[in-house]
Design a protein around this motif. Sequence first.
Motif, short mmCIF file in Angstrom:
data_model
loop_
_atom_site.label_atom_id
_atom_site.label_comp_id
_atom_site.label_asym_id
_atom_site.label_seq_id
_atom_site.Cartn_x
_atom_site.Cartn_y
_atom_site.Cartn_z
N ALA A 27 34.53 36.07 46.77
CA ALA A 27 35.14 37.24 47.25
C ALA A 27 36.28 37.88 46.45
N LEU A 28 37.15 37.05 45.72
CA LEU A 28 38.30 37.22 44.93
C LEU A 28 37.71 38.21 43.56
N LEU A 29 36.72 37.81 43.06
CA LEU A 29 36.17 38.14 41.73
C LEU A 29 35.31 39.48 41.99
N ALA A 30 35.00 39.68 43.12
CA ALA A 30 33.91 40.57 43.50
C ALA A 30 34.16 42.16 42.58
N PRO A 31 35.30 42.50 42.49
CA PRO A 31 35.61 43.77 41.79
C PRO A 31 35.21 44.01 40.60
N LEU A 32 35.24 42.67 39.74
CA LEU A 32 35.25 42.61 38.37
C LEU A 32 33.66 42.49 37.62
N THR A 33 33.10 43.34 36.89
CA THR A 33 32.01 43.17 36.20
C THR A 33 31.89 41.94 35.44
N PRO B 179 31.39 41.35 32.13
CA PRO B 179 32.27 41.28 31.09
C PRO B 179 33.58 41.10 31.25
N LEU B 180 34.28 41.88 32.32
CA LEU B 180 35.36 41.56 32.51
C LEU B 180 35.83 40.25 32.97
N ALA B 181 35.11 39.70 33.84
CA ALA B 181 35.31 38.37 34.20
C ALA B 181 35.25 37.26 33.04
N ASP B 182 34.43 37.49 32.15
CA ASP B 182 34.28 36.65 31.23
C ASP B 182 35.62 36.83 30.10
N THR B 183 36.03 38.33 29.92
CA THR B 183 37.16 38.24 29.48
C THR B 183 38.18 37.83 30.00
N LEU B 184 38.26 37.90 31.02
CA LEU B 184 39.60 37.43 31.85
C LEU B 184 39.55 35.77 31.76
N ASP C 81 51.02 38.80 34.78
CA ASP C 81 51.97 38.19 34.17
C ASP C 81 52.55 36.99 35.13
N ASP C 82 52.19 37.19 36.32
CA ASP C 82 52.68 36.07 37.29
C ASP C 82 52.02 34.84 37.21
N MET C 83 52.52 33.68 36.71
CA MET C 83 51.87 32.35 36.78
C MET C 83 51.24 32.05 38.15
N ASP C 84 51.59 32.56 39.28
CA ASP C 84 50.98 32.28 40.50
C ASP C 84 49.49 33.17 40.53
N VAL C 85 49.39 34.29 40.22
CA VAL C 85 48.50 34.89 40.21
C VAL C 85 47.26 34.34 38.94
N ARG C 86 47.93 33.89 37.79
CA ARG C 86 47.01 33.40 36.98
C ARG C 86 46.45 32.14 37.35
N ALA C 87 47.24 31.18 38.09
CA ALA C 87 46.59 29.90 38.61
C ALA C 87 45.57 30.02 39.70
N GLU C 88 45.75 31.24 40.48
CA GLU C 88 44.51 31.26 41.41
C GLU C 88 43.48 32.13 40.65
N LEU C 89 43.65 32.87 39.81
CA LEU C 89 42.46 33.42 39.33
C LEU C 89 41.80 32.33 38.33
N TRP C 90 42.28 31.51 37.71
CA TRP C 90 41.92 30.36 36.83
C TRP C 90 41.00 29.63 37.92
N PHE C 91 41.57 29.27 39.11
CA PHE C 91 40.87 28.12 40.08
C PHE C 91 39.56 28.96 40.46
N ALA C 92 39.62 30.38 40.58
CA ALA C 92 38.47 31.02 41.24
C ALA C 92 37.46 31.24 39.95
N LEU C 93 37.98 31.38 38.95
CA LEU C 93 36.90 31.51 37.72
C LEU C 93 36.37 30.37 37.22
N ARG C 94 36.78 29.22 37.78
CA ARG C 94 36.51 27.90 37.44
C ARG C 94 35.16 27.57 38.53
N ARG C 95 35.22 28.12 39.55
CA ARG C 95 34.59 27.66 40.63
C ARG C 95 33.49 28.67 41.20
N GLU C 96 33.46 29.94 40.37
CA GLU C 96 32.51 30.79 40.81
C GLU C 96 31.05 30.43 40.65
#
Length: 551
Positions: A483-489, A491-496, A536-551
């Motif tokens: 749900a969180l990463l749905a807007p990303l294609t 290539p964008l998700a892999d780059t992030l 640039d927000d560390m909380d945002v980065r942490a949440e995104l990293w968690f999501a990218l690791r579990r997608e």
Amino acid sequence: MDESSMPSPSVTAPGPPTPPVPLAALLAREELGLRRIAGPADADLLWVHTSEMADPYPYLLGGELLLSAGVLLTDPDRYVARLVEAGAAALGFGVRPVHESVPEALVEACDRHGLPLLEVPPETPFTTIARAVWRLMAEARHRELRRVTRAQQALATAAARPDPVPAVLHQLAAHLDGRALLLTATGEELHTAGRGPSPETAAALVRLAGLVTRDRPGAPASATDTDAAGGTHLSAYALGGGEGLALALATGRREPGDHTVAGIAVVLLSLLTAPHQGADAADRSAALVRLLLGAPPAEVAPLLDGTGAGPKTGDTPRPVVHARREEGTRWTVVHARRTDGTRADPLTAGALGASLGSPLVDAGQEGGAVRVLLPGAVREPGGAVREPQGAVGEPGKAVREPQGAVRETGNAVRETPALAPHPGWTLGASSPTPLSDLAAADLRAARALAHAEATRTPLTVDSPVTGLAALIPPEQAAAHARALLAPLTRPLADTLRCWLSLHGSWDRTAVALAVHRNTVRQRIRRCGELLGMDLDDMDVRAELWFALRRE
């Protein structure tokens, strides 16, 4: 052209034969006072023999320097003819006390029959000549042993290189000063090294290699020939891998130790090119092919677990090590790429798989990456065994065992060797994963390889989810990530993901993704816009990293 079979190099003596002594080397010993007065200047001396018989033919082996004072010499022409027939290399004739000088008829006979004739002065005993020949032979053998030893060391070092097969051929061609080729039974050149032979010589090598390939019943282990046009020495040796491969050599000269050096190369190349035999390996290879062709993992699980499809009636069951059936064996996927950027050929990729302990190798990946599939629990450096989840002990817990041991508590855990950097390679590996998650493990291994290349580290292993993240049920975590990463294609998700794993480094991310750093900036900015987040927000980065690791 004359073809002849030779003994297999694998069963020859460990050292080279004693080299012959050139006649010129003996004549160069001024203290002997020897003088060639008839016959050719070139001859190879294998030993020395003294005889005063009228016909020493029955006692000659060939290659001798025969020494005689001519006590019973009555018919010089017949005497010389019999020496040549026996294979004598040269005749040393001692003057005085029997003859004041070398008989002219003997000189003429030696010229006529092509036998070198040496005049031995009265002050030179025959034993002194024999001692000089033995000394020259010992020196020649010592030189040849040193040459063979240097070649052996160079070949062994080449076999440990990341590209062992071409490296071994290169060293072989250099030490034999010729051309070395690895040929198939059909004459296809897999690898070559050294200066190229003429088309005629190349064709002769292919024919000679065809004689020794092991796929032909009754084929000899090796064969030699001589090119009729250029005088090039040709050799072919069958490799012991059972694949119909042959090592072919073309050299301008043939030294006594060359066959020994070639035999060392044959052993190394046989090991490097040998296929993994046996029913278990065949089952695994078949399973890998079925997986790549889209077969359901559950269908090939028995083959990959080493249990086979079960014994048929009357069959003798094979001893196997069973993992938990409901969980199955864990697998580690390894992605590898040559550090010099060159594409690995199948033989080089197979050598990497063998060093990692698995025959399951795929060298046909886009971009030159090699994939290796490792079965079993992964032993970490120092002897730690990471057990499969569901096995005895806590999930993911590292159990300390002696180096190389296998955990045998309740449910056996098969173990693979510890992953370690391999010179000339950059490796990325997944964490151990169930068979059903091989596709995800393959993706994680590819990401680990990209991370390793970006950080210029020889090995990166994708770590399993642990800590607080492991407390969230996987299904809920995956749903949140989608749900969180749905807007990303993709290539964008892999780059992030890559950018976050490299702590926001633009340059390293560009290296890992093989794109320009400005492309990375544009993609990351686009990710922030689509997600509506401040990256640039560390909380945002942490949440995104968690999501990218579990997608």
